[in-house]
Design a protein around this motif. Structure first.
Motif, short mmCIF file in Angstrom:
data_model
loop_
_atom_site.label_atom_id
_atom_site.label_comp_id
_atom_site.label_asym_id
_atom_site.label_seq_id
_atom_site.Cartn_x
_atom_site.Cartn_y
_atom_site.Cartn_z
N GLN A 100 9.88 -28.90 8.11
CA GLN A 100 8.94 -29.93 8.55
C GLN A 100 9.67 -31.22 8.91
OE1 GLN A 100 5.39 -29.70 9.11
NE2 GLN A 100 6.14 -31.50 10.19
N MET A 101 10.65 -31.57 8.11
CA MET A 101 11.43 -32.78 8.42
C MET A 101 12.11 -32.65 9.78
SD MET A 101 11.43 -35.31 6.33
CE MET A 101 12.94 -36.21 5.96
N VAL A 102 12.65 -31.46 10.05
CA VAL A 102 13.33 -31.25 11.32
C VAL A 102 12.32 -31.29 12.48
CG1 VAL A 102 14.71 -29.61 12.67
CG2 VAL A 102 15.25 -30.03 10.25
N ARG A 103 11.12 -30.73 12.23
CA ARG A 103 10.07 -30.78 13.25
C ARG A 103 9.73 -32.23 13.60
NH1 ARG A 103 6.41 -27.37 9.97
NH2 ARG A 103 7.62 -25.46 9.96
N TRP A 104 9.56 -33.07 12.57
CA TRP A 104 9.28 -34.48 12.82
C TRP A 104 10.42 -35.13 13.59
CZ3 TRP A 104 7.40 -34.78 7.13
CH2 TRP A 104 6.00 -34.63 7.08
N GLN A 105 11.61 -34.83 13.14
CA GLN A 105 12.81 -35.37 13.76
C GLN A 105 12.85 -35.00 15.24
OE1 GLN A 105 16.16 -35.04 10.87
NE2 GLN A 105 17.19 -34.08 12.60
N ASP A 106 12.59 -33.72 15.53
CA ASP A 106 12.61 -33.24 16.91
C ASP A 106 11.53 -33.89 17.76
OD1 ASP A 106 14.71 -31.66 16.23
OD2 ASP A 106 13.59 -29.77 16.16
N ALA A 107 10.44 -34.30 17.09
CA ALA A 107 9.35 -34.96 17.81
C ALA A 107 9.59 -36.46 17.94
CB ALA A 107 8.02 -34.70 17.11
N GLY A 108 10.75 -36.90 17.47
CA GLY A 108 11.09 -38.32 17.60
C GLY A 108 10.46 -39.19 16.53
N LEU A 109 10.04 -38.57 15.44
CA LEU A 109 9.41 -39.32 14.36
C LEU A 109 10.37 -39.41 13.19
CD1 LEU A 109 6.04 -37.44 14.61
CD2 LEU A 109 6.47 -39.78 15.34
N HIS A 110 10.51 -40.61 12.68
CA HIS A 110 11.48 -40.79 11.61
C HIS A 110 10.79 -40.92 10.26
CE1 HIS A 110 15.21 -41.72 9.68
NE2 HIS A 110 14.70 -42.83 9.17
N VAL A 111 10.74 -39.82 9.53
CA VAL A 111 10.30 -39.85 8.14
C VAL A 111 11.59 -39.92 7.32
CG1 VAL A 111 9.10 -38.59 6.30
CG2 VAL A 111 8.22 -38.51 8.64
N PRO A 112 11.81 -41.07 6.66
CA PRO A 112 13.13 -41.31 6.07
C PRO A 112 13.56 -40.25 5.05
CG PRO A 112 11.84 -43.33 6.08
CD PRO A 112 10.91 -42.23 6.49
N LYS A 113 12.61 -39.81 4.20
CA LYS A 113 13.04 -38.94 3.12
C LYS A 113 11.98 -37.93 2.73
CE LYS A 113 16.03 -41.19 0.22
NZ LYS A 113 16.24 -42.12 -0.88
N MET A 114 12.42 -36.76 2.33
CA MET A 114 11.53 -35.72 1.85
C MET A 114 11.83 -35.44 0.38
SD MET A 114 9.25 -33.30 2.22
CE MET A 114 8.95 -33.15 3.99
N ALA A 115 10.82 -35.61 -0.46
CA ALA A 115 10.98 -35.29 -1.88
C ALA A 115 10.36 -33.92 -2.17
CB ALA A 115 10.31 -36.36 -2.73
N VAL A 116 11.08 -33.10 -2.89
CA VAL A 116 10.60 -31.75 -3.22
C VAL A 116 10.74 -31.53 -4.73
CG1 VAL A 116 10.99 -29.27 -2.86
CG2 VAL A 116 11.24 -30.86 -0.94
N ASN A 117 9.70 -30.99 -5.33
CA ASN A 117 9.72 -30.72 -6.77
C ASN A 117 10.50 -29.44 -7.09
OD1 ASN A 117 7.72 -32.76 -7.98
ND2 ASN A 117 6.60 -31.91 -6.22
N LEU A 118 11.31 -29.53 -8.12
CA LEU A 118 11.97 -28.34 -8.64
C LEU A 118 11.45 -28.08 -10.04
CD1 LEU A 118 15.77 -28.64 -7.74
CD2 LEU A 118 14.00 -27.35 -6.54
N SER A 119 11.19 -26.83 -10.32
CA SER A 119 10.73 -26.47 -11.66
C SER A 119 11.93 -26.13 -12.55
CB SER A 119 9.78 -25.27 -11.53
OG SER A 119 9.96 -24.39 -12.59
N ALA A 120 11.75 -26.35 -13.85
CA ALA A 120 12.82 -26.05 -14.82
C ALA A 120 13.30 -24.61 -14.67
CB ALA A 120 12.32 -26.29 -16.24
N LYS A 121 12.36 -23.72 -14.42
CA LYS A 121 12.70 -22.29 -14.33
C LYS A 121 13.66 -22.00 -13.18
CE LYS A 121 10.93 -20.66 -17.87
NZ LYS A 121 9.70 -21.28 -18.22
#
Ligand code: C2E
Ligand code: CA
Ligand code: CA
Ligand code: CA
Length: 278
Positions: A100-121
């Motif tokens: 999704q970040m790359v899609r935004w980037q390719d569309a010329g939209l700058h979303v500075p950062k993507m946060a993703v949750n990681l589970s302990a498991k």
């Protein structure tokens, strides 16, 4: 018969409750959710309080099952963790978020950062670092634009957490401690971690203007972050008063319904587009 549950007699126990049946059904559905393309991501803006500028988004997984409807993460994430499905799901979430970040980037939209949750498991298997590295390479997302969120319990209860987190840091991704203040991380341990961000748990923000203890805790976390040179993001900001309180006490980053609920990419663009154009 399929593999037995951890208690070994789950399928035959005469005492199996309706809840047990329900859980089993959910588990069966969950197992097939990815191949059936029932999972999708919502994105919640993270903003700078004083300017309203978008600094990033957090990816939050959603499960839309044809019979059950929209199942909330609190119902299926723990189940996914218990059954090991979280490894597949976590991998899918991460790669979809990066795509999704790359899609935004390719569309010329700058979303500075993507946060993703990681589970302990996901830390139980040593392959977490190569999984992240592979996805970054496959999608072409710059590691600096990815921030992984882990809770304090991951850090405290995972034997090799420090090693994993150092490895993740060395490939260039950011680390945030989620739900900060609810766990038991020792500050000495925290000091050794290459984390950049603390996220103040929503429970401390909720009654910030009425509960003196919550207020004190929030202020303490902000101060702690400052003294350790970390960014501090407040979660669950729902009112202007809360935002103003945070700003007054030196926390300029927030996430919460006051700004936006987690939304589909199209809605994100609609509301934040003017700020996203490069
Ligand atoms: P979290 O990581 O602490 O995510 C924040 C949760 O708070 C999200 O709930 C979000 O919708 C909700 N939230 C955000 N702002 C507000 C607000 O102003 N008020 C209130 N009342 N709630 C707010 P959600 O999406 O239901 O997720 C719940 C939890 O499920 C997450 O808590 C996270 O622990 C887990 N989760 C969600 N997506 C993923 C995922 O992709 N992977 C993993 N491992 N866990 C996930
Ligand atoms: Ca989170
Ligand atoms: Ca959180
Ligand atoms: Ca949480």
């Amino acid at each position: 018969a399929k593999a037995r549950g951890r208690n070994g007699y789950r399928f035959y126990a005469p005492s199996m409750t309706g809840e047990g049946v329900e859980r089993l059904r959910l588990e069966t559905f969950l197992r097939r959710s990815l191949e059936k393309e029932e999972m999708f991501l919502n994105f919640q803006p993270q903003v700078e309080i004083d300017t309203g500028r978008l600094i990033g988004v957090e990816a939050l997984v959603r499960w839309n099952h044809p019979e059950l409807g929209l199942v909330p993460p609190i119902r299926f994430i723990p189940l996914a963790e218990d059954t090991g499905f979280i490894n597949q799901l976590g991998q899918w979430v991460l790669s979809e978020a990066c795509r999704q970040m790359v899609r935004w980037q390719d569309a010329g939209l700058h979303v500075p950062k993507m946060a993703v949750n990681l589970s302990a498991k996901q830390f139980d298997r040593g392959s977490i670092v190569s999984m992240v590295a592979d996805i970054l390479r496959e999608t072409g997302l710059e590691p600096q634009r990815l921030q992984l969120e882990v809770t304090e319990s991951v850090i405290m209860n995972t034997g090799d957490a420090l090693a994993f987190i150092n490895d993740l840091h060395s490939i260039g991704v950011g680390l945030a401690i989620d739900d900060f203040g609810t766990g038991y991380s020792s500050l000495a341990y925290l000091k050794q971690m290459p984390v950049q961000t603390l996220k103040i748990d929503r429970s401390f923000i909720k009654d910030i203007s009425t509960d003196a203890n919550d207020e004190a805790i929030a202020i303490a976390i902000i101060q702690l972050g400052k003294s350790m040179n970390l960014s501090v993001i407040a979660e669950g900001v729902e009112t202007e008063e809360q935002a103003a309180f945070l700003l007054r006490h030196g926390c300029n980053l927030a996430q919460g319904y006051f700004y936006s609920k987690p939304v589909m990419p199209a809605d994100l663009l609609e509301h934040w587009m003017p700020m996203l154009k490069l």
